[in-house]
Design a protein around this motif. Structure first.
Motif, PDB file in Angstrom:
ATOM      1  N   THR A 148       0.824  -1.202   0.000  1.00 51.79           N
ATOM      2  CA  THR A 148       0.000   0.000   0.000  1.00 51.79           C
ATOM      3  C   THR A 148       0.860   1.255   0.000  1.00 51.79           C
ATOM      4  O   THR A 148       0.585   2.209  -0.746  1.00 51.79           O
ATOM      5  N   GLY A 149       1.897   1.271   0.805  1.00 53.39           N
ATOM      6  CA  GLY A 149       2.775   2.431   0.858  1.00 53.39           C
ATOM      7  C   GLY A 149       3.400   2.744  -0.487  1.00 53.39           C
ATOM      8  O   GLY A 149       3.538   3.912  -0.879  1.00 53.39           O
ATOM      9  N   ARG A 150       3.772   1.694  -1.222  1.00 53.71           N
ATOM     10  CA  ARG A 150       4.358   1.873  -2.551  1.00 53.71           C
ATOM     11  C   ARG A 150       3.352   2.535  -3.499  1.00 53.71           C
ATOM     12  O   ARG A 150       3.685   3.465  -4.229  1.00 53.71           O
ATOM     13  N   LEU A 151       2.120   2.044  -3.480  1.00 46.27           N
ATOM     14  CA  LEU A 151       1.107   2.587  -4.381  1.00 46.27           C
ATOM     15  C   LEU A 151       0.776   4.036  -4.037  1.00 46.27           C
ATOM     16  O   LEU A 151       0.645   4.883  -4.928  1.00 46.27           O
ATOM     17  N   VAL A 152       0.613   4.318  -2.751  1.00 44.36           N
ATOM     18  CA  VAL A 152       0.324   5.690  -2.331  1.00 44.36           C
ATOM     19  C   VAL A 152       1.459   6.624  -2.748  1.00 44.36           C
ATOM     20  O   VAL A 152       1.228   7.720  -3.278  1.00 44.36           O
TER      21      VAL A 152
END
Length: 233
Positions: A148-152
């Protein structure tokens, strides 16, 4: 600004191009781990004997990033793939219009999977009339292993306020982190369209190449028939 982020896929299916066409920017997510027996290095076309796999042979250890996956250059897969495609579609209405682009794709001396998969997808996108620009995730200097952190972070670095997710994206994403970042998430709810094919009964979930060789300029309108987006997964 709407961004779609997806792993590179070899000769991708209709839903992949529909997501690409719906976005303002499409990011090839080449910084995640390669998935064995997935869609990153293979897809299917339709032959007189039914659906047939076209697989790019690779050399990859567990945990290898897609960007680092090497192709087994000792195998003559480009010639095999081109011959198989021509054998299956030489009588298709739009074979001649795509023949040069496909020949050019398979004439390249590919050594790594990511550029080969991206190039194959771009050939199909151009033929369909998809004009959305693209970036490689590996060019955007976004680090970290948290999904999730990567996508955000990717959404933030390209200035997106809307993320176009796959239909099953909620299974692995922490939605609160998108909300906290002010990023709206829309989920793709793709319903596969039926279109005229060669060789018997309709077979869904093939490479988009099948649609393009059969329907040419009408392909984008056909593949978009199945596209829908929802705020609920």
């Amino acid at each position: 600004m709407k961004v779609a982020i997806h792993q590179p896929q070899y000769l991708p299916w209709l839903g992949y191009l529909a997501k690409w066409a719906a976005a303002d920017l499409f990011v090839f997510l080449d910084t995640v781990q390669y998935e064995k027996n997935g869609w990153q290095n293979r897809n299917r076309i339709k032959t007189v004997d039914g659906a047939r796999w076209l697989t790019v042979p690779v050399r990859a250890r567990l945990g290898t990033r897609i960007a680092d996956v090497a192709i087994d250059v000792d195998q003559p897969w480009p010639l095999r793939h081109l011959r198989t495609i021509e054998g299956a579609y030489s009588d298709a209405p739009f074979w001649r219009s795509m023949r040069d682009a496909l020949s050019g794709l398979y004439a390249e001396p590919w050594e790594h999977l990511a550029p080969a998969a991206v190039a194959s997808a771009e050939v199909l996108a151009r033929a369909a009339g998809v004009t959305t620009p693209t970036r490689l995730a590996s060019s955007l200097a976004v680090d970290g292993d948290d999904p999730t952190g990567r996508l955000v972070a990717l959404c933030q670095v390209v200035g997106a306020d809307t993320y176009l997710a796959g239909g099953h994206g909620a299974r692995y994403m922490d939605m609160k982190r998108f909300t906290d970042a002010g990023i709206r998430v829309l989920y793709q709810a793709y319903s596969h369209p039926v279109y005229a094919q060669q060789h018997g009964d309709f077979v869904p979930f093939l490479s988009s190449l099948d649609l393009l060789l059969m329907h040419g300029d009408a392909s984008l309108a056909i593949l978009r028939r199945g596209d829908a987006w929802t705020e609920e997964p």
